[in-house]
Design a protein around this motif. Structure first.
Motif: not given
Length: 386
Positions: A206-214
């Motif tokens: 699993f990985s974060l492909q898009e996030v508003t605030d890392h």
């Protein structure tokens, strides 16, 4: 006349030809002789069955093979010659449930090459076995069979499937509401997925492909858990979008994405949302409790009715007994009052009937005085005097 005979049985497979020299010699002086060379050819008989090069055969076939293409072959050898050594192959089909897969196989009767008529799928079929029979053309013909074990090899032909979040329209998108006052490390949600492949092909990352605030959210690459990295401040947005990429570990990697919308709410609103989620469960529990209460009430009513009926029966017996022994012709038989008094160490009870209006007790009436036993004298019997 002389004859040439054999000492032992001849085996063509060991020696097919003999060259024999016969010498004829007389007994004169000097002796004279002559010789003759004889070629003995041993003819073949069908005394050998076909023999497979391996027993059993084991083959590994990668799933997704092309239908109609050769997948493997078997070979048998017969030590006889000519027609006795000519072999034909066939697949044994007994029609059993276990050999249903053999209906999708075909074998070349001359060279033993086996063709699959359909593509194998590891997720539905992992292994199977069948029998191949080799028969020669001799008279009578001889045959032999061999077991063929086939193992299907997995390849990365399945993309990950998102189990959660999953919205009503089937897209991998969900909404999570969390209180604004949570601390760092709070579990927001967990993305769940599976892959129908096995081994490395089914190992998901699993990985974060898009996030508003890392700086707000972190994702565990092995478990899919989303947690907060810090506490929220008043300047943080009330809604955040996270796009999670789920990827398998195949040589040609396949992937899927899931979207999680995180909404920050005040604590009271968060509790209200939690109550709404659990309302269905509470309602179900209330229904069970309602039915239990009805059952308990019915049992209690039956018990009370039984007690009342038992008391009524006892009272009925008591009335019958009283009327049998105390009823007089001058009154209605109902004992309405009694007077107790003591004389010495004895107690007396004056029992009077319910008198009619205007009636009086006259001397010689049948009014009864009962002598009651003193409790201090448990053995003293009851006497009746008038």
């Amino acid at each position: 006349m002389y004859s040439l005979v054999t000492k032992l049985p001849l085996d063509r497979e060991k020696q097919s030809k003999y060259i024999i020299t016969v010498v004829a010699k007389d007994a004169g002086q000097p002796s004279l002789s002559s010789e003759k060379t004889i070629n003995v050819i041993v003819s073949d008989v069908n005394d050998n069955s076909p023999e497979f090069s391996l027993s059993p055969y084991t083959f590994y076939v990668t799933e997704g093979n092309n239908p109609g293409a050769s997948v493997f072959s078997v070979t048998a050898l017969d030590h006889d010659e000519n027609d006795n050594a000519q072999i034909s192959y066939l697949i044994a089909r007994d029609g059993g449930e276990e050999n249903k897969v053999t209906t999708f196989l075909n074998i070349n009767s001359e060279n033993g090459e086996i063709v699959a008529l359909k593509s194998f799928d590891f997720e539905t079929l992992k292994t199977f076995q069948f029998q191949v029979v080799a028969t020669d053309s001799g008279t009578p013909s001889l045959s032999n069979n061999v077991t063929v074990n086939v193992f299907i090899l997995d390849q990365n032909d399945n993309a990950p499937v998102i189990l959660y979040p999953l919205s009503s329209n089937g897209s991998a998108e969900g909404v999570e509401e969390i209180p604004r006052n949570v601390n760092a490390g709070h579990l927001v949600t967990k993305v769940r997925a599976y892959d129908a492949d096995i081994g490395y092909n089914g190992w998901l990352l699993f990985s974060l492909q898009e996030v508003t605030d890392h700086s707000l959210f972190g994702l565990d690459r092995y478990t899919g858990q989303i947690r907060t990295l810090r506490s929220f401040t008043e300047t943080d947005e009330a809604e955040h979008k996270l796009v999670i990429l789920v990827k398998d570990n195949g040589n040609v990697s396949l992937s899927a994405t899931a979207t999680v919308i995180v909404k920050l709410v005040e604590p009271k609103e968060a509790f209200a949302a939690s109550d709404v989620k659990s309302a269905a469960k509470v309602e179900e529990e209330d229904n069970v409790t309602f039915y239990l209460m009805i059952t308990l009430g019915a049992v209690s009513v039956l018990f009370l009715v039984s007690i009342i009926m038992l008391i009524a029966m006892q009272c009925s017996k008591s009335t019958d007994y009283t009327s049998k022994y105390l009823q007089e012709t001058n009154y209605d038989g109902t004992l309405c009052h009694s007077i107790q008094y003591r004389s010495g160490d004895k107690r007396y009870m004056l029992v009077g009937p319910r008198m009619s209006i205007g009636s009086t007790i006259v001397p010689g009436s049948h009014a009864n005085t009962l002598v009651l036993p003193d409790r201090r004298r448990a053995s003293e019997e009851v006497r009746y005097i008038s």
